[in-house]
Design a protein around this motif. Structure first.
Motif, short mmCIF file in Angstrom:
data_model
loop_
_atom_site.label_atom_id
_atom_site.label_comp_id
_atom_site.label_asym_id
_atom_site.label_seq_id
_atom_site.Cartn_x
_atom_site.Cartn_y
_atom_site.Cartn_z
N ASP A 113 0.84 -1.21 0.00
CA ASP A 113 0.00 0.00 0.00
C ASP A 113 0.87 1.25 0.00
O ASP A 113 0.57 2.25 -0.67
CB ASP A 113 -0.92 0.01 1.22
CG ASP A 113 -2.01 -1.05 1.14
OD1 ASP A 113 -2.26 -1.56 0.03
OD2 ASP A 113 -2.60 -1.37 2.18
N LYS A 114 1.96 1.20 0.77
CA LYS A 114 2.88 2.33 0.85
C LYS A 114 3.54 2.58 -0.50
O LYS A 114 3.65 3.72 -0.97
CB LYS A 114 3.92 2.01 1.92
CG LYS A 114 4.79 3.17 2.35
CD LYS A 114 5.85 2.67 3.32
CE LYS A 114 5.24 1.94 4.50
NZ LYS A 114 6.25 1.35 5.39
N LEU A 115 3.97 1.48 -1.15
CA LEU A 115 4.61 1.61 -2.46
C LEU A 115 3.65 2.15 -3.51
O LEU A 115 4.05 2.91 -4.39
CB LEU A 115 5.16 0.25 -2.90
CG LEU A 115 6.34 -0.29 -2.08
CD1 LEU A 115 6.61 -1.74 -2.43
CD2 LEU A 115 7.58 0.56 -2.33
N ALA A 116 2.37 1.76 -3.40
CA ALA A 116 1.39 2.24 -4.37
C ALA A 116 1.20 3.75 -4.27
O ALA A 116 0.87 4.42 -5.26
CB ALA A 116 0.06 1.53 -4.14
N ILE A 117 1.43 4.29 -3.08
CA ILE A 117 1.31 5.73 -2.88
C ILE A 117 2.57 6.44 -3.39
O ILE A 117 2.51 7.50 -4.02
CB ILE A 117 1.09 6.05 -1.40
CG1 ILE A 117 -0.28 5.52 -0.94
CG2 ILE A 117 1.17 7.55 -1.13
CD1 ILE A 117 -0.50 5.61 0.56
N LEU A 118 3.72 5.82 -3.13
CA LEU A 118 5.00 6.48 -3.43
C LEU A 118 5.43 6.36 -4.88
O LEU A 118 6.19 7.20 -5.37
CB LEU A 118 6.10 5.89 -2.53
CG LEU A 118 5.95 6.13 -1.02
CD1 LEU A 118 6.99 5.32 -0.26
CD2 LEU A 118 6.07 7.61 -0.70
N CYS A 119 4.96 5.33 -5.58
CA CYS A 119 5.45 5.06 -6.94
C CYS A 119 4.39 5.38 -8.00
O CYS A 119 3.21 5.10 -7.79
CB CYS A 119 5.87 3.60 -7.07
SG CYS A 119 7.12 3.10 -5.89
N PRO A 120 4.81 5.90 -9.14
CA PRO A 120 3.87 6.14 -10.25
C PRO A 120 3.28 4.82 -10.74
O PRO A 120 3.93 3.77 -10.65
CB PRO A 120 4.73 6.80 -11.32
CG PRO A 120 5.95 7.28 -10.60
CD PRO A 120 6.18 6.34 -9.46
N ALA A 121 2.08 4.87 -11.27
CA ALA A 121 1.45 3.67 -11.82
C ALA A 121 2.31 3.08 -12.92
O ALA A 121 3.01 3.80 -13.65
CB ALA A 121 0.06 4.02 -12.35
N SER A 122 2.27 1.74 -13.04
CA SER A 122 3.01 0.99 -14.06
C SER A 122 4.52 0.99 -13.82
O SER A 122 5.29 0.62 -14.70
CB SER A 122 2.71 1.53 -15.47
OG SER A 122 1.33 1.47 -15.74
N SER A 123 4.94 1.40 -12.64
CA SER A 123 6.38 1.39 -12.34
C SER A 123 6.88 -0.05 -12.22
O SER A 123 6.18 -0.94 -11.74
CB SER A 123 6.66 2.12 -11.03
OG SER A 123 6.34 3.48 -11.12
#
Length: 339
Positions: free
Chosen positions: A183-193
């Motif tokens: 969940d944290k990564l989904a907030i910090l990283c752009p989609a499709s990363s």
């Protein structure tokens, strides 16, 4: 009982079954139950009744509610949480009777977050005769990386094998911790990363604040400087010391049992330790392999716990610092303990 893969197919059914039993790993049970409730709502089960079947639950409430007509003349979904997986004699009787005569336009969902073969009984078999029972088990260590990869893809992210294996080792099979990291990564990283291990290490560690598990890592590895930074960071963030002490006591107990064991590897398997954690405990026992040492530290931690609750004199945070030094540097800190 069905497995998780078969459960996904069940969610596409129309009509739904009248009774469902979801049992196993807490996070998976919560998610599977919520998915069923959403599906039920899509199919017109607009009235949801939640019940918690604790030790003092009156099972007559469920029986009466099932027999009563809906106030709103709607299809109903009863969401019964039974964490122990043991309804007792009265509960088993009510569930069995419900299965024998399921109320019309009604779904009964029972969620159990504790389950083993010993929990299987007449009431659960009655559910399987008229409905669906699903056992949701956590992924095995060799499947954890694949599970994480699937969860990342659901959040629009991707990661290479090295990154997934690193994240699996860090979370050590704790599905809730793994989900929180994703969940944290989904907030910090752009989609499709597409995430590499170096990216994960930077994002996860930098955003992990001063987490308690990081403290455990530091003390087992003997890194007293890092341990002090993490502990003081936790204090600055307003963390409650009591749960932290509980975590420390549990890890000290593991160290004591490993130190007492004639076969480290066999005991580590009993403790269900991941390879990374095993290495950390080997490091700790390399500094001090006497089981009595770790037992004395457990007593010391208990005294600090009493301080934090106002039941003993002293500053619990300062005393915790002393305890951590003793773990990291057993010889240099031989005179610190007062137990």
């Amino acid at each position: 009982m069905l497995n998780a893969r078969a459960w996904q197919k069940e969610l596409t059914r129309d009509p739904l079954q009248s009774v469902y039993l979801l049992a196993g790993e807490e996070l998976l049970v919560i998610e599977a139950g919520d998915a069923l409730c959403r599906r039920a709502r899509e199919l017109g089960y607009t009235e949801r009744v939640s019940m918690d079947a604790g030790s003092k639950f009156d099972w007559n409430e469920l029986a009466s509610a099932g027999a009563a007509l809906s106030l709103f003349a709607t299809r109903r979904c009863f969401d019964l949480r039974l964490p122990s997986g043991r309804p007792g004699r009265k509960g088993a009787e009510v569930i069995s009777q419900w299965c024998a005569h399921p109320p019309a336009d009604t779904i009964l969902l029972i969620r159990c977050t504790t389950w083993s073969r010993k929990h299987a009984a007449a009431w659960s078999r009655a559910i399987e005769q008229v409905g669906i029972a699903v056992q949701l088990t956590p992924p095995s260590p060799d499947k954890m990386a694949a599970w994480l990869g699937e969860r990342l893809r659901l959040r629009g992210l991707d990661a290479d094998a090295d990154a997934l294996n690193w994240l699996a080792q860090r979370t050590e099979g704790n599905l809730l911790a793994a989900t929180q990291e994703i969940d944290k990564l989904a907030i910090l990283c752009p989609a499709s990363s597409r995430l590499l291990r170096t990216t994960l290490e930077t994002l996860v560690l930098d955003s992990a604040r001063y987490d308690a598990f990081g403290l455990v890592d530091a003390i087992l590895l003997g890194d007293s400087s890092r341990a002090m930074r993490v502990l003081r960071g936790l204090r600055a963030e307003g963390e409650d010391l009591v749960p932290l002490l509980g975590l420390l006591v549990s890890q000290l107990g593991v160290a004591s049992r490993l130190a007492s064991a004639t076969d480290f590897s066999a005991q580590a398997r009993l403790e269900r330790l991941w390879s990374t954690r095993q290495s950390q405990f080997r490091c700790a026992l390399g500094r001090q392999g006497n089981a009595r040492f770790w037992q004395r530290l457990m007593v010391w931690a208990g005294r600090i716990d009493r301080m934090s609750k106002g039941q003993a004199h002293g500053n619990p945070w300062i005393e915790t610092e002393r305890l951590l030094v003793a773990i990291c540097q057993p010889r240099a800190a031989a005179g610190l303990a007062k137990v």
